[in-house]
Scaffold this motif. Structure first.
Motif, mmCIF file in Angstrom:
data_model
loop_
_atom_site.group_PDB
_atom_site.id
_atom_site.type_symbol
_atom_site.label_atom_id
_atom_site.label_comp_id
_atom_site.label_asym_id
_atom_site.label_seq_id
_atom_site.Cartn_x
_atom_site.Cartn_y
_atom_site.Cartn_z
ATOM 1 N N THR A 1 0.823 -1.212 0.000
ATOM 2 C CA THR A 1 0.000 0.000 0.000
ATOM 3 C C THR A 1 0.853 1.255 0.000
ATOM 4 O O THR A 1 0.637 2.179 -0.797
ATOM 5 C CB THR A 1 -0.935 -0.008 1.222
ATOM 6 N N TYR A 2 1.846 1.295 0.886
ATOM 7 C CA TYR A 2 2.587 2.540 1.054
ATOM 8 C C TYR A 2 3.715 2.710 0.042
ATOM 9 O O TYR A 2 4.138 3.838 -0.221
ATOM 10 C CB TYR A 2 3.052 2.679 2.506
ATOM 11 N N THR A 3 4.166 1.636 -0.566
ATOM 12 C CA THR A 3 5.066 1.787 -1.712
ATOM 13 C C THR A 3 4.305 2.412 -2.878
ATOM 14 O O THR A 3 4.818 3.307 -3.572
ATOM 15 C CB THR A 3 5.669 0.437 -2.112
ATOM 16 N N ALA A 4 3.052 1.986 -3.054
ATOM 17 C CA ALA A 4 2.212 2.590 -4.102
ATOM 18 C C ALA A 4 1.913 4.051 -3.787
ATOM 19 O O ALA A 4 1.885 4.901 -4.686
ATOM 20 C CB ALA A 4 0.909 1.798 -4.243
ATOM 21 N N LYS B 1 5.316 15.196 -7.733
ATOM 22 C CA LYS B 1 6.575 15.944 -7.546
ATOM 23 C C LYS B 1 6.578 16.778 -6.272
ATOM 24 O O LYS B 1 7.162 17.873 -6.221
ATOM 25 C CB LYS B 1 6.875 16.819 -8.769
ATOM 26 N N ILE B 2 5.936 16.271 -5.213
ATOM 27 C CA ILE B 2 5.966 16.984 -3.936
ATOM 28 C C ILE B 2 7.409 17.089 -3.440
ATOM 29 O O ILE B 2 8.275 16.303 -3.816
ATOM 30 C CB ILE B 2 5.077 16.315 -2.873
ATOM 31 N N VAL B 3 7.654 18.078 -2.575
ATOM 32 C CA VAL B 3 9.027 18.395 -2.202
ATOM 33 C C VAL B 3 9.611 17.397 -1.204
ATOM 34 O O VAL B 3 10.811 17.147 -1.207
ATOM 35 C CB VAL B 3 9.124 19.845 -1.695
ATOM 36 N N TYR B 4 8.754 16.840 -0.332
ATOM 37 C CA TYR B 4 9.277 15.817 0.585
ATOM 38 C C TYR B 4 8.208 14.822 0.983
ATOM 39 O O TYR B 4 7.010 15.109 0.930
ATOM 40 C CB TYR B 4 9.955 16.427 1.815
ATOM 41 N N LEU B 5 8.676 13.648 1.379
ATOM 42 C CA LEU B 5 7.848 12.593 1.955
ATOM 43 C C LEU B 5 8.393 12.305 3.344
ATOM 44 O O LEU B 5 9.592 12.055 3.513
ATOM 45 C CB LEU B 5 7.907 11.339 1.080
ATOM 46 N N HIS B 6 7.525 12.368 4.327
ATOM 47 C CA HIS B 6 7.901 12.238 5.741
ATOM 48 C C HIS B 6 7.290 10.938 6.263
ATOM 49 O O HIS B 6 6.072 10.813 6.327
ATOM 50 C CB HIS B 6 7.343 13.456 6.490
ATOM 51 N N ILE B 7 8.134 9.996 6.615
ATOM 52 C CA ILE B 7 7.681 8.690 7.102
ATOM 53 C C ILE B 7 7.780 8.663 8.621
ATOM 54 O O ILE B 7 8.873 8.798 9.190
ATOM 55 C CB ILE B 7 8.521 7.536 6.518
ATOM 56 N N ALA B 8 6.642 8.485 9.286
ATOM 57 C CA ALA B 8 6.625 8.316 10.739
ATOM 58 C C ALA B 8 6.746 6.827 11.041
ATOM 59 O O ALA B 8 5.875 6.036 10.668
ATOM 60 C CB ALA B 8 5.327 8.876 11.316
ATOM 61 N N PHE C 1 11.461 -2.260 2.756
ATOM 62 C CA PHE C 1 10.487 -1.192 2.543
ATOM 63 C C PHE C 1 11.197 0.147 2.328
ATOM 64 O O PHE C 1 10.861 0.902 1.409
ATOM 65 C CB PHE C 1 9.531 -1.094 3.735
ATOM 66 N N LYS C 2 12.201 0.437 3.156
ATOM 67 C CA LYS C 2 12.926 1.704 3.003
ATOM 68 C C LYS C 2 13.613 1.776 1.638
ATOM 69 O O LYS C 2 13.633 2.833 1.000
ATOM 70 C CB LYS C 2 13.950 1.861 4.128
ATOM 71 N N GLN C 3 14.130 0.664 1.193
ATOM 72 C CA GLN C 3 14.768 0.633 -0.128
ATOM 73 C C GLN C 3 13.726 0.853 -1.234
ATOM 74 O O GLN C 3 13.992 1.561 -2.213
ATOM 75 C CB GLN C 3 15.501 -0.693 -0.315
ATOM 76 N N ILE D 1 10.893 2.543 -0.934
ATOM 77 C CA ILE D 1 10.482 3.948 -0.899
ATOM 78 C C ILE D 1 11.526 4.827 -1.587
ATOM 79 O O ILE D 1 11.211 5.720 -2.385
ATOM 80 C CB ILE D 1 10.259 4.412 0.553
ATOM 81 N N ARG D 2 12.790 4.566 -1.302
ATOM 82 C CA ARG D 2 13.862 5.340 -1.930
ATOM 83 C C ARG D 2 13.822 5.179 -3.443
ATOM 84 O O ARG D 2 14.033 6.153 -4.192
ATOM 85 C CB ARG D 2 15.219 4.867 -1.390
ATOM 86 N N ALA D 3 13.506 3.972 -3.909
ATOM 87 C CA ALA D 3 13.448 3.726 -5.354
ATOM 88 C C ALA D 3 12.256 4.434 -6.004
ATOM 89 O O ALA D 3 12.329 4.846 -7.165
ATOM 90 C CB ALA D 3 13.381 2.227 -5.623
ATOM 91 N N GLN D 4 11.153 4.583 -5.249
ATOM 92 C CA GLN D 4 9.935 5.152 -5.822
ATOM 93 C C GLN D 4 9.860 6.671 -5.714
ATOM 94 O O GLN D 4 9.131 7.304 -6.469
ATOM 95 C CB GLN D 4 8.695 4.564 -5.120
#
Length: 372
Positions: free
Chosen positions: A251-254, A263-270, A284-286, A288-291
């Protein structure tokens, strides 16, 4: 300590002096009536302007978006003026500040919404969830949330419009940008996660449908103020406030891929941050970095008294994160970046003064004084 935390970084049109984020933390000190940011809050945030980026406490976009007593809003002229005091104070100290735009959805009680029934993706009550209300004292009184009503298509369009207007209000109030709160079980999270969204229309069912509300809100924000001023916070593996997803990694990779298209400026993962919580999977972190091509912020358990910010340094050095948020350490340490840079001791906060009250436990924590 290496110094990856203390390298400057570009965030849209901004150059930040370090990679330390003061993340959003509810403090419930807004002036009443009217939920207006005030001089006390201006002092609190300005004291912490040594962070590369400050993200304000969650700030409701409408009366129905309010989940807790004494939290600030950003939908009236008085609220905009109140926040202008805060942003002016932060900017005078050389800080950069985004406001976190917040709608709690079902995580509230009619005592906080002027008697109105809460709204959500579906008419599903969050079980074993409490919020605090103003019970006539300066201490929060905790009560159960109530069952929400399912949002109509008209409700969805109205809330999207409220997010858009709040982003415009934020720029008028002097913020450098906004962070969309799509985490921790609040309204957008209620649409995303499979177990809180039981809809059968285009906003429910498939993953694409469950991400549609997020997609439309972010589209409206980007259209209003520009992608370089929009960040989004997600909480993939938390079950806070009763939201659970059957397959959070997928879900969250999508979701990250969707946000990258905007093209938002940042993604903040809690990340989950209680003591015995599982770590966020490295796979998962890898992913997210790829996406996601923008600035990636992580927050949660990146500080220990023994190792201070060593884990944060490693996350940035590895390339998986670009900035790190330190929540509770910022409460009792207005000069946290200096303490981390110098290896000074880091104070612990008083949990009894987190919510409500006045300057005690908010602005009275001292900066570090090295022994003469």
């Amino acid at each position: 300590m290496s110094n990856s935390l203390f390298q400057p970084i570009t965030l849209g049109h901004l150059t930040l002096k370090n990679r330390i984020v003061m993340p959003p933390m509810t403090r419930s000190r807004a002036s009443q009536p009217g939920d207006v940011a005030n001089e006390l809050m201006a002092t609190y945030y300005a004291q912490r302007a040594g962070a590369g980026l400050i993200v304000s406490e969650g700030t409701q976009i409408s009366p129905l978006g309010k989940g807790y007593a004494w939290t600030p809003g950003i939908y009236t002229p008085a609220q905009i003026a109140g926040w202008r005091q805060v942003t002016d104070a932060v900017h005078r100290e050389g800080g950069v500040m985004f406001v976190q735009l917040w709608h709690v959805g079902r995580v509230t009680n009619p005592d906080n919404t002027g008697g109105a029934q809460p709204i959500s993706a579906s008419a599903v009550k969050a079980e074993n969830v409490k919020v605090f209300v103003d019970n006539g004292t300066d201490a929060p009184g905790f009560v159960d949330v109530v069952a929400p009503r399912e949002m109509t298509k008209a409700d969805i369009q109205q809330v999207i419009a409220e997010y858009r207007q709040s982003a415009l209000n934020a720029i008028e109030a002097g913020f450098d940008g906004i962070e969309l709160h799509a985490a921790n079980g609040y309204l957008i999270n209620q649409f995303i996660d499979s177990e809180s969204n039981h809809r059968t229309d285009e906003y429910g069912g498939s993953l694409e449908n469950r991400l549609r509300f997020l997609d439309e809100v972010v589209g409206a924000l980007v259209n209003a103020i520009g992608a370089e001023r929009v960040g989004v916070r997600l909480a993939p593996f938390t079950t806070l406030n009763g939201t659970v997803d059957a397959d959070p990694q997928t879900t969250y990779t999508a979701a990250a891929a969707l946000l990258n298209r905007h093209k938002i400026v940042y993604l903040h993962i809690a990340e989950v941050d209680w003591d015995d919580a599982p770590d966020t999977p490295m796979t998962f972190k890898q992913a997210i970095r790829a996406q996601f091509d923008g600035v990636l912020i992580y927050a949660g358990r990146y500080f220990t008294q023994q190792d201070q910010a060593a884990k944060a340094e490693l996350a940035i050095a590895s390339g998986l994160a670009d900035m790190i948020g330190f929540g509770r350490p910022f409460v009792a340490n207005p000069d946290l970046p200096v303490r981390l840079a110098q290896g000074f001791p880091v104070a612990t906060h008083d949990p009894d003064t987190l919510f409500g009250g006045g300057e005690k436990g908010l602005t009275d924590y001292p900066v570090y004084q090295a022994a003469k």
